[in-house]
Scaffold this motif. Sequence first.
Motif, PDB file in Angstrom:
ATOM      1  N   ASP A  85      -7.945   1.439   0.120  1.00  0.00           N
ATOM      2  CA  ASP A  85      -6.632   1.198   0.021  1.00  0.00           C
ATOM      3  C   ASP A  85      -6.186  -0.132  -0.373  1.00  0.00           C
ATOM      4  O   ASP A  85      -4.978  -0.127  -1.332  1.00  0.00           O
ATOM      5  N   TYR A  86      -6.794  -0.925  -0.294  1.00  0.00           N
ATOM      6  CA  TYR A  86      -6.392  -2.447  -0.720  1.00  0.00           C
ATOM      7  C   TYR A  86      -6.569  -2.385  -2.279  1.00  0.00           C
ATOM      8  O   TYR A  86      -5.718  -2.876  -3.031  1.00  0.00           O
TER       9      TYR A  86
ATOM     10  N   ASP B 204      -6.565   0.283  -4.367  1.00  0.00           N
ATOM     11  CA  ASP B 204      -5.617   1.064  -4.918  1.00  0.00           C
ATOM     12  C   ASP B 204      -4.326   0.223  -5.159  1.00  0.00           C
ATOM     13  O   ASP B 204      -3.634   0.371  -6.085  1.00  0.00           O
ATOM     14  N   HIS B 205      -3.857  -0.504  -3.896  1.00  0.00           N
ATOM     15  CA  HIS B 205      -2.781  -1.195  -3.979  1.00  0.00           C
ATOM     16  C   HIS B 205      -2.664  -2.348  -5.019  1.00  0.00           C
ATOM     17  O   HIS B 205      -1.724  -2.396  -5.978  1.00  0.00           O
TER      18      HIS B 205
ATOM     19  N   GLU C 297      -2.171  -0.845  -8.648  1.00  0.00           N
ATOM     20  CA  GLU C 297      -1.153  -0.133  -8.939  1.00  0.00           C
ATOM     21  C   GLU C 297      -0.087  -1.251  -9.106  1.00  0.00           C
ATOM     22  O   GLU C 297       1.156  -1.181  -9.514  1.00  0.00           O
ATOM     23  N   ARG C 298      -0.366  -2.663  -8.475  1.00  0.00           N
ATOM     24  CA  ARG C 298       0.786  -3.604  -8.417  1.00  0.00           C
ATOM     25  C   ARG C 298      -0.003  -4.911  -8.841  1.00  0.00           C
ATOM     26  O   ARG C 298      -0.536  -5.616  -8.200  1.00  0.00           O
TER      27      ARG C 298
ATOM     28  N   GLY D 157       0.579  -7.723  -6.440  1.00  0.00           N
ATOM     29  CA  GLY D 157       0.242  -7.155  -5.158  1.00  0.00           C
ATOM     30  C   GLY D 157      -0.244  -8.444  -4.262  1.00  0.00           C
ATOM     31  O   GLY D 157      -0.353  -8.136  -3.024  1.00  0.00           O
TER      32      GLY D 157
ATOM     33  N   HIS E 118       1.632  -6.419   0.884  1.00  0.00           N
ATOM     34  CA  HIS E 118       1.145  -7.418  -0.195  1.00  0.00           C
ATOM     35  C   HIS E 118      -0.077  -8.117   0.575  1.00  0.00           C
ATOM     36  O   HIS E 118      -0.363  -8.054   1.958  1.00  0.00           O
TER      37      HIS E 118
ATOM     38  N   ARG F 285      -4.724  -4.213   8.436  1.00  0.00           N
ATOM     39  CA  ARG F 285      -3.382  -3.769   7.932  1.00  0.00           C
ATOM     40  C   ARG F 285      -2.467  -3.932   8.929  1.00  0.00           C
ATOM     41  O   ARG F 285      -2.463  -3.057  10.020  1.00  0.00           O
TER      42      ARG F 285
END
Length: 198
Positions: free
Chosen positions: A40-41, A43-44, A47-48, A51, A60, A131
């Motif tokens: 998940d991190y 992917d974040h 995408e950013r 981030g 973030h 998270r």
Amino acid sequence: MSAPHPVGAPRPAGALHRDALRALDSWAAPDDQQDLLRRDYLDHLREREDGVWRSCHPAHITASALVVDAARGRVLLTLHPKVGLWLQLGGHCEPQDATLAGAALREAVEESGITEGLALAASAAPVKLDRHAVRCAGRDQPENTHLDVQYLATAPADAVARISDESLDLRWFGFDALPERTDGSVRDLVARAQKLLD
């Protein structure tokens, strides 16, 4: 010649963003739940580009370190003024940070007051990911999600901790004598750190 960077705008992450991708991509997560967070991190971050910065919403990357005095079997925790719980040391990445591990160590030095001898564990790899939702922009602002990358830092046995203005209190606690106002995430981090130290 490139245009000047707008005042107040987040700076491109550059080296820090690349290091976060590398660190998480190469990290061997200890269990399936941690591996799911790791993905998940990643992917974040893919995408950013921003981030890793506090200004990135709705989530973030942050960096923290559990400071341990292995010789005396104790951990250094801070009483967080906003959360009201005893936590490991850490926080937001800053423009001067080139690596996540470096950000975690910088935060540990700043918040512990231990300026000499504090070092990350030899592997300088994360111990755990966590998270959690917070209101880091203020009580009147929407919740944000911290994607915390947690490291282990060792302090010399004679280290003297000094409270910073980011904390209500700062104290050493035995591995098996954590304060009541410590959540399950910190207890899990301490247990994982103990296994690494054995």
